[in-house]
Write an enzyme that holds these catalytic residues in place. Structure first.
Site, PDB file in Angstrom:
ATOM      1  CE  LYS A 293       0.263  -6.582  -2.327  1.00 27.63           C
ATOM      2  NZ  LYS A 293       1.150  -5.622  -1.676  1.00 27.63           N
TER       3      LYS A 293
ATOM      4  CD  GLN B 240       3.977  -3.992  -3.320  1.00 23.39           C
ATOM      5  OE1 GLN B 240       2.794  -3.945  -2.985  1.00 23.39           O
ATOM      6  NE2 GLN B 240       4.756  -5.006  -2.989  1.00 23.39           N
TER       7      GLN B 240
ATOM      8  CG  ASP C  63       0.843  -2.819   3.275  1.00 28.33           C
ATOM      9  OD1 ASP C  63       0.588  -3.996   2.966  1.00 28.33           O
ATOM     10  OD2 ASP C  63       1.308  -1.978   2.482  1.00 28.33           O
TER      11      ASP C  63
HETATM   12  N1  GUN Z   1       6.744  -5.210  -0.351  1.00 29.72           N
HETATM   13  C1  GUN Z   1       6.931  -6.499   0.013  1.00 29.72           C
HETATM   14  N2  GUN Z   1       5.884  -6.938   0.729  1.00 29.72           N
HETATM   15  C2  GUN Z   1       5.021  -5.908   0.845  1.00 29.72           C
HETATM   16  C3  GUN Z   1       3.763  -5.754   1.475  1.00 29.72           C
HETATM   17  O1  GUN Z   1       3.210  -6.664   2.114  1.00 29.72           O
HETATM   18  N3  GUN Z   1       3.188  -4.520   1.354  1.00 29.72           N
HETATM   19  C4  GUN Z   1       3.784  -3.511   0.686  1.00 29.72           C
HETATM   20  N4  GUN Z   1       3.154  -2.348   0.636  1.00 29.72           N
HETATM   21  N5  GUN Z   1       4.961  -3.619   0.100  1.00 29.72           N
HETATM   22  C5  GUN Z   1       5.571  -4.816   0.169  1.00 29.72           C
END
Ligand code: GUN
Length: 296
Positions: free
Chosen positions: A52, A96, A119
């Site tokens: 990211k 996350q 998200d």
């Molecule tokens: N853990 C697995 N996929 C994601 C996601 O798309 N966003 C976040 N914040 N955590 C994750």
């Protein structure tokens, strides 16, 4: 033989669009920002968070990754989030997942300002999505819908079978695909661990989305000829290469390839799209917040 859908190539074009948009804002001194909070040292989460950050850097989005110790208290984490909610440099904010067991994940999600919730995990945004008035769309489901759109696979009237009911993929994707709108309008079945025999459902899929997180369990004898397969799984499988593991999807790719009409590979399918859609959401958050500043 199935067409192999190149998620990396589709994601690249989206990233280029985002980069151009960022450049035009930057020329006017306006810089979109994304804050990413990572708690602890989950190796997969570290990989995702690094991807990211790299994508932000490449597109010119200002980003920080706030790495916090795994023993941080829930209250300390809530204080951090409150700071980022107020910080005008960051238009998007995500934590996350998963979080350590002593932290209430839902409480954390609900503490993120909905306008920064790139998200689309906050119940406010999930509710807006459900009633067809989405502000954000969750990145992985949005990436899947974009893959179908760009591959000219119209889900309208088709039977989409989703394996997995997670809050991140299965549930929101089902909500998005049943909306009466272009790129959706599908008939959706969500299959989960409560099902006695998943093959009963997968055999009827025109489009099969595998998102249950179990390596290579979907085999050719579970699908019909000409199925479109979207593989969301990212599983580490033991291997004798130098890493000691390889990445495998939820679908047995080699087995299904001759039978399917189209299939996404792992890696290089849905994964890159998730990152691209996160960048899009960050731009959306930025534009919405900029508009509000101008209004006030
Ligand atoms: N853990 C697995 N996929 C994601 C996601 O798309 N966003 C976040 N914040 N955590 C994750």
């Amino acid at each position: 033989m199935a067409k192999i859908i190149d998620g990396r190539a589709i994601a690249r074009t989206i990233r280029e669009q985002v980069r151009d948009e960022v450049q035009s804002f930057r020329r006017h001194g306006r810089i979109p920002g994304l804050a990413v909070i990572l708690v602890g040292k989950n190796p997969s989460s570290e990989v995702y968070v690094n991807m990211k950050a790299k994508a932000c850097e490449e597109t010119g989005i200002h980003s920080i990754t706030d790495q916090l110790d795994s023993d941080i208290s829930e209250n300390e984490l809530l204080d951090k989030i409150a700071d980022y909610n107020q910080n005008p440099q960051f238009h998007g904010l995500l934590v996350q997942l998963p979080l350590p067991a002593h932290i209430n994940e839902q409480k954390i999600i609900e503490s993120i300002a909905p306008r920064k919730d790139v998200d689309c995990f906050h119940p406010y945004n999930v509710g807006k999505l459900m009633v067809g008035q989405s502000i954000f769309e969750p990145a992985t489901p949005a990436g899947i819908i974009e893959i179908l759109r760009q591959s000219k696979i119209d889900p309208s009237g088709k039977h989409v079978v989703i394996l997995g009911r997670s809050n991140i993929v299965g549930k929101p994707l089902s909500m998005m695909l049943i909306q009466k709108r272009s790129g959706a309008n599908a008939v959706v079945t969500v299959v989960h661990t409560g099902a006695e025999d998943i093959t009963k459902y997968t055999l009827n899929a025109d489009i099969l989305v595998a998102a249950m997180g179990k390596a290579e369990i979907v085999k050719a004898d579970m699908v019909k000829e000409g199925v479109v397969v979207i593989d969301v799984g990212v599983n580490r499988v033991e291997s004798d290469n130098e890493k000691g593991y390889r990445l495998a999807g939820d679908v047995d790719f080699d087995d299904i390839l001759p039978k399917a009409a189209a299939i996404t590979p792992v890696p290089g399918g849905v994964g890159p799209m998730t990152i691209a859609m996160l960048l899009r959401n960050t731009m959306k958050a930025f534009r919405l917040q900029e508009k509000n500043i101008q209004k006030n």
